[in-house]
Write a protein that holds these residues in place. Structure first.
Motif, PDB file in Angstrom:
ATOM      1  N   ILE B 218       0.861  -1.177   0.000  1.00 50.37           N
ATOM      2  CA  ILE B 218       0.000   0.000   0.000  1.00 50.37           C
ATOM      3  C   ILE B 218       0.900   1.230   0.000  1.00 50.37           C
ATOM      4  O   ILE B 218       1.728   1.403   0.893  1.00 50.37           O
ATOM      5  N   LEU B 219       0.725   2.075  -1.010  1.00 49.81           N
ATOM      6  CA  LEU B 219       1.560   3.274  -1.114  1.00 49.81           C
ATOM      7  C   LEU B 219       0.865   4.463  -0.457  1.00 49.81           C
ATOM      8  O   LEU B 219       1.477   5.245   0.265  1.00 49.81           O
ATOM      9  N   LEU B 220      -0.430   4.611  -0.719  1.00 53.33           N
ATOM     10  CA  LEU B 220      -1.200   5.704  -0.132  1.00 53.33           C
ATOM     11  C   LEU B 220      -2.552   5.156   0.317  1.00 53.33           C
ATOM     12  O   LEU B 220      -3.075   4.227  -0.287  1.00 53.33           O
ATOM     13  N   ASP B 221      -3.104   5.734   1.362  1.00 49.71           N
ATOM     14  CA  ASP B 221      -4.414   5.317   1.860  1.00 49.71           C
ATOM     15  C   ASP B 221      -5.023   6.551   2.507  1.00 49.71           C
ATOM     16  O   ASP B 221      -4.694   6.888   3.633  1.00 49.71           O
ATOM     17  N   ASP B 222      -5.870   7.264   1.747  1.00 49.82           N
ATOM     18  CA  ASP B 222      -6.356   8.548   2.248  1.00 49.82           C
ATOM     19  C   ASP B 222      -7.634   8.958   1.511  1.00 49.82           C
ATOM     20  O   ASP B 222      -8.166   8.195   0.712  1.00 49.82           O
ATOM     21  N   THR B 223      -8.066  10.191   1.738  1.00 48.14           N
ATOM     22  CA  THR B 223      -9.222  10.703   0.989  1.00 48.14           C
ATOM     23  C   THR B 223      -8.768  10.984  -0.450  1.00 48.14           C
ATOM     24  O   THR B 223      -7.578  11.202  -0.689  1.00 48.14           O
ATOM     25  N   PRO B 224      -9.724  11.000  -1.393  1.00 49.02           N
ATOM     26  CA  PRO B 224      -9.310  11.255  -2.786  1.00 49.02           C
ATOM     27  C   PRO B 224      -8.539  12.565  -2.948  1.00 49.02           C
ATOM     28  O   PRO B 224      -7.551  12.620  -3.694  1.00 49.02           O
ATOM     29  N   SER B 225      -8.953  13.620  -2.256  1.00 47.73           N
ATOM     30  CA  SER B 225      -8.266  14.893  -2.493  1.00 47.73           C
ATOM     31  C   SER B 225      -6.824  14.850  -1.983  1.00 47.73           C
ATOM     32  O   SER B 225      -5.926  15.409  -2.608  1.00 47.73           O
ATOM     33  N   GLU B 226      -6.589  14.159  -0.861  1.00 45.33           N
ATOM     34  CA  GLU B 226      -5.204  14.020  -0.373  1.00 45.33           C
ATOM     35  C   GLU B 226      -4.371  13.178  -1.341  1.00 45.33           C
ATOM     36  O   GLU B 226      -3.220  13.487  -1.623  1.00 45.33           O
ATOM     37  N   VAL B 227      -4.964  12.098  -1.829  1.00 44.90           N
ATOM     38  CA  VAL B 227      -4.233  11.197  -2.730  1.00 44.90           C
ATOM     39  C   VAL B 227      -3.882  11.911  -4.032  1.00 44.90           C
ATOM     40  O   VAL B 227      -2.736  11.928  -4.470  1.00 44.90           O
ATOM     41  N   PHE B 228      -4.880  12.549  -4.652  1.00 46.07           N
ATOM     42  CA  PHE B 228      -4.637  13.153  -5.967  1.00 46.07           C
ATOM     43  C   PHE B 228      -3.778  14.418  -5.894  1.00 46.07           C
ATOM     44  O   PHE B 228      -3.219  14.845  -6.904  1.00 46.07           O
ATOM     45  N   SER B 229      -3.706  15.026  -4.689  1.00 45.92           N
ATOM     46  CA  SER B 229      -2.873  16.230  -4.593  1.00 45.92           C
ATOM     47  C   SER B 229      -1.392  15.875  -4.780  1.00 45.92           C
ATOM     48  O   SER B 229      -0.569  16.730  -5.053  1.00 45.92           O
ATOM     49  N   GLN B 230      -1.055  14.591  -4.662  1.00 42.64           N
ATOM     50  CA  GLN B 230       0.346  14.184  -4.839  1.00 42.64           C
ATOM     51  C   GLN B 230       0.591  13.802  -6.294  1.00 42.64           C
ATOM     52  O   GLN B 230       0.863  12.651  -6.614  1.00 42.64           O
ATOM     53  N   SER B 236       4.556   8.975 -10.924  1.00 41.33           N
ATOM     54  CA  SER B 236       5.745   8.120 -10.833  1.00 41.33           C
ATOM     55  C   SER B 236       5.365   6.648 -10.722  1.00 41.33           C
ATOM     56  O   SER B 236       6.162   5.772 -11.036  1.00 41.33           O
ATOM     57  N   VAL B 237       4.147   6.340 -10.264  1.00 43.33           N
ATOM     58  CA  VAL B 237       3.733   4.931 -10.218  1.00 43.33           C
ATOM     59  C   VAL B 237       2.764   4.611 -11.360  1.00 43.33           C
ATOM     60  O   VAL B 237       1.979   3.676 -11.281  1.00 43.33           O
ATOM     61  N   GLY B 238       2.844   5.403 -12.434  1.00 37.93           N
ATOM     62  CA  GLY B 238       2.089   5.082 -13.646  1.00 37.93           C
ATOM     63  C   GLY B 238       0.622   5.404 -13.560  1.00 37.93           C
ATOM     64  O   GLY B 238      -0.170   4.889 -14.332  1.00 37.93           O
ATOM     65  N   LEU B 239       0.222   6.270 -12.634  1.00 42.69           N
ATOM     66  CA  LEU B 239      -1.199   6.616 -12.522  1.00 42.69           C
ATOM     67  C   LEU B 239      -1.419   8.050 -12.976  1.00 42.69           C
ATOM     68  O   LEU B 239      -0.482   8.792 -13.223  1.00 42.69           O
ATOM     69  N   ASP B 240      -2.665   8.403 -13.049  1.00 40.85           N
ATOM     70  CA  ASP B 240      -3.058   9.709 -13.524  1.00 40.85           C
ATOM     71  C   ASP B 240      -3.780  10.437 -12.402  1.00 40.85           C
ATOM     72  O   ASP B 240      -4.091   9.844 -11.379  1.00 40.85           O
ATOM     73  N   VAL B 241      -4.079  11.708 -12.625  1.00 43.08           N
ATOM     74  CA  VAL B 241      -4.931  12.443 -11.683  1.00 43.08           C
ATOM     75  C   VAL B 241      -6.024  13.078 -12.538  1.00 43.08           C
ATOM     76  O   VAL B 241      -5.869  13.186 -13.752  1.00 43.08           O
ATOM     77  N   PRO B 242      -7.146  13.529 -11.913  1.00 40.59           N
ATOM     78  CA  PRO B 242      -8.170  14.188 -12.720  1.00 40.59           C
ATOM     79  C   PRO B 242      -7.573  15.400 -13.447  1.00 40.59           C
ATOM     80  O   PRO B 242      -6.638  16.027 -12.944  1.00 40.59           O
ATOM     81  N   GLN B 243      -8.148  15.720 -14.611  1.00 42.03           N
ATOM     82  CA  GLN B 243      -7.641  16.855 -15.400  1.00 42.03           C
ATOM     83  C   GLN B 243      -7.561  18.143 -14.585  1.00 42.03           C
ATOM     84  O   GLN B 243      -6.613  18.903 -14.716  1.00 42.03           O
ATOM     85  N   VAL B 244      -8.584  18.379 -13.753  1.00 43.47           N
ATOM     86  CA  VAL B 244      -8.589  19.645 -12.999  1.00 43.47           C
ATOM     87  C   VAL B 244      -7.450  19.698 -11.994  1.00 43.47           C
ATOM     88  O   VAL B 244      -6.852  20.752 -11.757  1.00 43.47           O
ATOM     89  N   THR B 245      -7.109  18.532 -11.394  1.00 42.40           N
ATOM     90  CA  THR B 245      -6.003  18.490 -10.442  1.00 42.40           C
ATOM     91  C   THR B 245      -4.690  18.785 -11.167  1.00 42.40           C
ATOM     92  O   THR B 245      -3.820  19.491 -10.664  1.00 42.40           O
ATOM     93  N   GLU B 246      -4.585  18.240 -12.371  1.00 42.21           N
ATOM     94  CA  GLU B 246      -3.383  18.468 -13.160  1.00 42.21           C
ATOM     95  C   GLU B 246      -3.263  19.943 -13.552  1.00 42.21           C
ATOM     96  O   GLU B 246      -2.172  20.517 -13.528  1.00 42.21           O
ATOM     97  N   LEU B 247      -4.394  20.557 -13.883  1.00 47.39           N
ATOM     98  CA  LEU B 247      -4.379  21.976 -14.250  1.00 47.39           C
ATOM     99  C   LEU B 247      -3.875  22.817 -13.079  1.00 47.39           C
ATOM    100  O   LEU B 247      -3.017  23.692 -13.245  1.00 47.39           O
ATOM    101  N   VAL B 248      -4.388  22.539 -11.889  1.00 46.66           N
ATOM    102  CA  VAL B 248      -3.952  23.270 -10.697  1.00 46.66           C
ATOM    103  C   VAL B 248      -2.456  23.084 -10.471  1.00 46.66           C
ATOM    104  O   VAL B 248      -1.715  24.034 -10.224  1.00 46.66           O
ATOM    105  N   TYR B 249      -2.014  21.847 -10.614  1.00 46.98           N
ATOM    106  CA  TYR B 249      -0.589  21.523 -10.437  1.00 46.98           C
ATOM    107  C   TYR B 249       0.263  22.323 -11.426  1.00 46.98           C
ATOM    108  O   TYR B 249       1.274  22.926 -11.069  1.00 46.98           O
ATOM    109  N   GLU B 250      -0.188  22.345 -12.686  1.00 46.12           N
ATOM    110  CA  GLU B 250       0.548  23.065 -13.727  1.00 46.12           C
ATOM    111  C   GLU B 250       0.573  24.570 -13.458  1.00 46.12           C
ATOM    112  O   GLU B 250       1.599  25.224 -13.635  1.00 46.12           O
ATOM    113  N   LEU B 251      -0.577  25.103 -13.040  1.00 44.72           N
ATOM    114  CA  LEU B 251      -0.640  26.543 -12.766  1.00 44.72           C
ATOM    115  C   LEU B 251       0.265  26.901 -11.589  1.00 44.72           C
ATOM    116  O   LEU B 251       0.944  27.923 -11.600  1.00 44.72           O
ATOM    117  N   ASN B 252       0.276  26.037 -10.578  1.00 46.69           N
ATOM    118  CA  ASN B 252       1.129  26.306  -9.420  1.00 46.69           C
ATOM    119  C   ASN B 252       2.606  26.266  -9.795  1.00 46.69           C
ATOM    120  O   ASN B 252       3.414  26.983  -9.215  1.00 46.69           O
TER     121      ASN B 252
END
Lengths: 288, 277
Positions: B218-230, B236-252
């Motif tokens: 188990i790498l992460l075990d949390d609420t969706p918002s905590e998990v996707f914020s990383q 790095s483990v071959g997964l994706d995040v929702p488009q909106v989370t990625e947009l926020v990440y890119e803007l930041n």
């Protein structure tokens, strides 16, 4: 230059029975050489029936299909040539692998085309490399490979025929995000280096948005629209009305515009969204 | 509260000389929880799922379902009645030629009274909105409808928990929505514990808890918002995040300071409206 053209194409399943169903109705399309077209539409909208006409697997009930200006059914004996020029990768193509080794499976198509052993060998090795199948894997049985690897071998089998038009029916179904991206990038790369035409059927709006320059939307056996990706997504409200979803980012930008923010209405990728937001902030003096 | 399903130091290998597919894994699921499990192909998530109703047994450590050790062979049918499984391909799960007979199949095997079977089959088909189709042949149904019939077959057994291994992977967007709405209702109205393995990040974003697996752990075990914020860790483990989370990440990355916990369209739109107006 138009490479593929259809004229009033119609196809009916089980004609004359109570299960009669028009699967393709009056389709008129012109696809330019070298384009990357995404084909979307919900299940039963006629996508798969349509693409099976493009390489002569299905014969139209009425209407015509032209490849490079020639009616593909003008001379029935030439239809085999059409299938070499238009390569079709079905859904879950890994179920169609049957050869003893990966090498022989990829070589099957080129051999059928009557290519020399030398040319076949060149194509098998080049295509394997292109889809990330290492050369030591070529002598393995395809059934020892993982699902994603098998899928890539099956796609390589069609690519090795170097078709002028490559059609893929949901090549990423059932794969994880990394596997999806890998296959789509390989298709993109193939498109670029070979300069061929690619038609990609997908349920994933995010995927077609990222890779296709034009989109064909099918609805109830008819063409709903066929236009550049940006133009199609500009009609996101209509697209949602016919039961398709649009990428999340489009819905966010729709909310922004509803709230009176005057921002671009053709944003469908994260990269472009970022640019537009930063641009908006700069023009509003909120960012230096 | 005692966990409904629990794995303790769970090790698993397919054969003695094979690598560990699961290694020292500890996890527990409370009754009534709705959890998504994410991870790339080969990370061990399906192997973990198959431990939840004793299709697979631990090579080391233990798995307890409602307090029963899955290694207890005498209790194996109790475990399978408590935990139902739904798989990826609906065509592989349907056995009968009429929808309602398919739903009744397991109950007949369990020797349930005919009148009780009738009652439970009707109830199960209504729960998945497939009652109108009870006399149809499965091959006349769409993928999403078939998958809902498969789910009805499970809920007719009145399980406490359903483990779903990519139930929507082979469905179109409409079928996916139908199945997800059904699963959500089973959880909310019937209190059935749901463990959902999925590759769709937007499905995981709607769960209360998200588990990310990598290399049998188990790498992460949390609420969706905590998990996707990383975002970086997820990629790095071959997964994706929702488009909106990625947009926020890119803007930041470009120097903005938006909340990295954004995972829904509404949250993203609200944050952008505040930023832009």
């Amino acid at each position: 230059m138009t490479i593929l053209k259809t004229e009033n194409l119609n196809y009916v399943y089980s004609q004359g029975t109570p299960f009669e169903k028009t699967a393709v109705r009056n389709v008129n399309l012109e696809i330019e050489k070298g384009e990357f077209v995404g084909i979307i539409g919900h299940t039963g909208s006629g996508k798969s029936t349509l693409i099976q006409h493009f390489n002569g697997l299905l014969r139209p009930f009425s209407g015509k299909i032209y490849l490079d200006g020639k009616d593909i059914w003008a001379d029935k004996s030439q239809i085999r040539q059409v299938r070499f020029r238009v390569g079709l990768v079905f859904q879950y193509p890994e179920y169609q692998i049957f050869e003893e080794t990966v090498y022989r499976d990829i070589a099957f198509g080129p051999k059928n085309m009557g290519l020399s052993e030398q040319e076949t060998d060149r194509r098998v090795r080049a295509t394997a490399e292109r889809v990330g199948i290492p050369s030591d894997m070529l002598e393995k049985s395809p059934f020892e490979l993982s699902g994603g690897e098998k899928r890539r071998v099956a796609i390589a089998g069609v690519m090795a025929m170097e078709p002028e038009i490559l059609i893929l029916d949901e090549p990423t179904a059932g794969l994880d995000p990394k596997g999806r991206e890998l296959i789509l990038n390989q298709i993109k790369e193939y498109h670029k280096t070979m300069g061929c035409t690619v038609l990609l059927v997908s349920h994933s709006m995010e995927d077609v948005a990222r890779y296709a320059s034009k989109l064909l939307v099918m609805n109830r056996a008819e063409v709903f629209c066929f236009d550049s990706t940006a133009e199609v997504f500009r009609r996101s409200a209509e697209i949602e009305k016919i039961g398709l979803s649009v990428p999340q980012i489009i819905r966010v930008f729709n909310i922004l515009r509803e709230k009176g923010i005057d921002i671009a209405d053709d944003v469908y990728t994260v990269k472009y969204a970022k640019e537009k937001i930063l641009e908006y902030m700069k023009s509003g003096g909120k960012l230096q | 509260m005692e966990a409904f399903a629990k794995a303790e130091k769970l090790d698993f290998r397919y054969s003695d000389d094979d690598r560990l597919v699961l290694s020292g894994l500890d996890i527990s699921f409370e009754e009534g929880e709705f959890t998504a499990v994410l991870g790339h192909n080969g990370c061990g998530k399906s192997t973990l799922a198959k431990h939840m109703n004793a299709i697979l047994l631990p090579s080391g450590g233990a798995v307890y379902i409602d307090g029963i050790d899955t290694k207890d062979e005498d209790k194996i049918f109790d475990i399978r009645q408590k935990v139902g499984m739904v798989f990826q391909n609906p065509d592989n799960q349907i056995v009968a030629s009429i929808v309602e007979e398919d739903v009744a199949f397991a109950l007949e095997n369990l020797g349930v009274e005919p009148s009780e079977i009738r009652r439970r089959v009707d109830e199960a088909l209504k729960a998945v909105n497939m009652y109108e189709y009870r006399n149809h042949a499965p091959h006349q149904l769409s993928g999403g409808q078939k998958q809902r019939v498969a789910i009805a077959g499970i809920i007719a057994m009145r399980p406490k928990c359903i483990v779903m291994d990519e139930p929507t992977a082979m469905l179109d967007p409409v079928g996916r929505k139908e199945v997800m709405a059904t699963v959500k209702r089973l959880n909310e109205e019937y209190g059935i514990t749901i463990i959902l393995i999925t590759h769709y990040m937007e499905e995981a974003a709607k769960c209360r808890r998200v588990i990310v697996m990598d290399k049998g752990k188990i790498l992460l075990d949390d609420t969706p918002s905590e998990v996707f914020s990383q975002v970086e860790l997820m990629k790095s483990v071959g997964l994706d995040v929702p488009q909106v989370t990625e947009l926020v990440y890119e803007l930041n990355k470009s120097g903005l300071k938006l909340d990295t916990h954004i995972i829904t369209e509404e949250e993203c739109a609200d944050a952008l409206i505040e930023l832009l107006s």
